[in-house]
Structures are given as structure tokens and as C-alpha cells.
Design a protein around this motif. Structure first.
Motif, PDB file in Angstrom:
ATOM      1  N   LEU A 172     -27.636  26.381  14.275  1.00 36.25           N
ATOM      2  CA  LEU A 172     -28.154  25.451  15.317  1.00 36.25           C
ATOM      3  C   LEU A 172     -27.078  23.846  15.435  1.00 36.25           C
ATOM      4  O   LEU A 172     -26.727  23.354  16.354  1.00 36.25           O
ATOM      5  CB  LEU A 172     -29.322  24.865  14.754  1.00 36.25           C
ATOM      6  N   GLY A 173     -26.714  23.527  14.163  1.00 31.86           N
ATOM      7  CA  GLY A 173     -25.821  22.416  13.865  1.00 31.86           C
ATOM      8  C   GLY A 173     -24.673  22.606  14.816  1.00 31.86           C
ATOM      9  O   GLY A 173     -23.764  21.642  15.295  1.00 31.86           O
ATOM     10  N   LEU A 215     -31.122  28.459   6.055  1.00 31.93           N
ATOM     11  CA  LEU A 215     -29.737  27.687   5.884  1.00 31.93           C
ATOM     12  C   LEU A 215     -28.727  28.159   6.881  1.00 31.93           C
ATOM     13  O   LEU A 215     -28.140  27.400   7.518  1.00 31.93           O
ATOM     14  CB  LEU A 215     -29.192  27.808   4.596  1.00 31.93           C
ATOM     15  N   VAL A 216     -28.658  29.491   7.167  1.00 32.58           N
ATOM     16  CA  VAL A 216     -27.735  30.262   8.128  1.00 32.58           C
ATOM     17  C   VAL A 216     -28.250  29.600   9.511  1.00 32.58           C
ATOM     18  O   VAL A 216     -27.541  29.253  10.459  1.00 32.58           O
ATOM     19  CB  VAL A 216     -27.679  31.683   8.160  1.00 32.58           C
ATOM     20  N   VAL A 275     -24.947  22.470  18.480  1.00 36.50           N
ATOM     21  CA  VAL A 275     -25.118  21.029  18.998  1.00 36.50           C
ATOM     22  C   VAL A 275     -23.936  20.244  18.938  1.00 36.50           C
ATOM     23  O   VAL A 275     -23.633  19.623  20.095  1.00 36.50           O
ATOM     24  CB  VAL A 275     -26.309  20.229  18.115  1.00 36.50           C
ATOM     25  N   ALA A 276     -22.929  20.456  17.990  1.00 35.96           N
ATOM     26  CA  ALA A 276     -21.848  19.941  18.030  1.00 35.96           C
ATOM     27  C   ALA A 276     -20.959  20.071  19.030  1.00 35.96           C
ATOM     28  O   ALA A 276     -20.004  19.533  19.590  1.00 35.96           O
ATOM     29  CB  ALA A 276     -21.004  20.234  16.700  1.00 35.96           C
ATOM     30  N   VAL A 277     -20.925  21.385  19.651  1.00 39.05           N
ATOM     31  CA  VAL A 277     -19.963  21.859  20.753  1.00 39.05           C
ATOM     32  C   VAL A 277     -20.866  21.419  22.059  1.00 39.05           C
ATOM     33  O   VAL A 277     -19.885  20.985  22.878  1.00 39.05           O
ATOM     34  CB  VAL A 277     -20.044  23.431  20.873  1.00 39.05           C
TER      35      VAL A 277
END
Length: 132
Positions: free
Chosen positions: A26-27, A20-21, A30-32
Motif C-alpha cells: 500500500l505504501g 507487513l507485506v 501511494v508513493a507512485v
């Protein structure tokens, strides 16, 4: 020996918390990165279109010299580029002896305009400075 076997079993694989961490990190990455990636891709596409236009323009003096006729470029269709948004001001003219008189064009991609000068005598394409 039994103690060694149990410690090996416990160290194999990842826990649910570790997974989960990793997914959350990774999320966030990707958002940045994603918004900057779109701008970078558009800039690369504009560079590819500019290179294509520059290549076609640099061949025109040879074509004018071979045909013995003056060539005048007013639009993208004159270059055989229907899918590129180009605006020529003033029109680019190449004499029958292969001399390019120069000119300018604007490449529009999305919301952004890229301005270029076409320099005599060989129709060299040069991007204008942002401040000019």
C-alpha cells in the motif's frame, strides 16, 4: 472432531508478516500515485475555473442587450472573480446589441498558464492549441 477444531483455530486471522507485506505494498502504491494525483487535481481545478469564466462570459451578451450598454472586460474583477488569476489581452468587448467582438485571456494557476480565445458572436470560450 478435535482435529477439525484445531485447524479452524489456525486459519483465523492474518499473520504479522502478511500484514507487513500488505502495508508495504500500500505504501508503494501511494508513493507512485500521489505525484500524479496532485497534477490531476490542479488540472481539474483549472477546468472548473475555466468553466466558471466561460459561463460568465457567455452571459455577457444577454446582459449587454438588456442594459443597452457596451460591456468591456479588462480584468477578473470586471467579471466579479477576485480569486481567479486572469489576464485579458485584448480586452473583451460586447456591444449593446449583444454582439461579442471576441478577445483572449490567460488563466494562471500555479506555475502553468492556460490560454483561451473568446470567439464572436456569442463569447464562446475555446482553449488554444499547445503548439500555437
Amino acid at each position: 472432531m478435535p482435529k477439525l477444531v484445531t485447524s479452524l483455530r489456525n486459519s483465523l486471522g492474518f499473520t504479522m508478516i502478511e500484514l507487513l507485506v500488505t502495508l508495504v505494498l500500500l505504501g508503494l502504491i501511494v508513493a507512485v500515485v500521489a505525484p500524479g494525483m496532485e497534477a490531476w487535481l490542479m488540472a481539474r481545478e483549472a477546468a472548473a475555473q475555466r468553466a466558471m469564466v466561460a459561463g460568465k462570459l457567455m452571459l455577457l451578451p444577454l446582459e449587454a442587450n438588456r442594459s443597452g450598454q457596451t460591456i468591456r472586460i479588462n480584468s477578473a474583477t470586471d467579471l466579479g472573480l477576485d480569486d481567479v488569476a486572469l489576464q485579458f489581452e485584448p480586452a473583451i468587448e460586447i456591444n449593446s446589441n449583444g454582439y461579442c467582438r471576441g478577445g483572449a485571456f490567460t488563466l494562471t494557476q500555479g506555475q502553468r498558464d492556460y490560454h483561451f480565445d473568446v470567439l464572436p458572436p456569442f463569447c464562446e470560450v475555446k482553449q488554444r492549441d499547445i503548439n500555437s
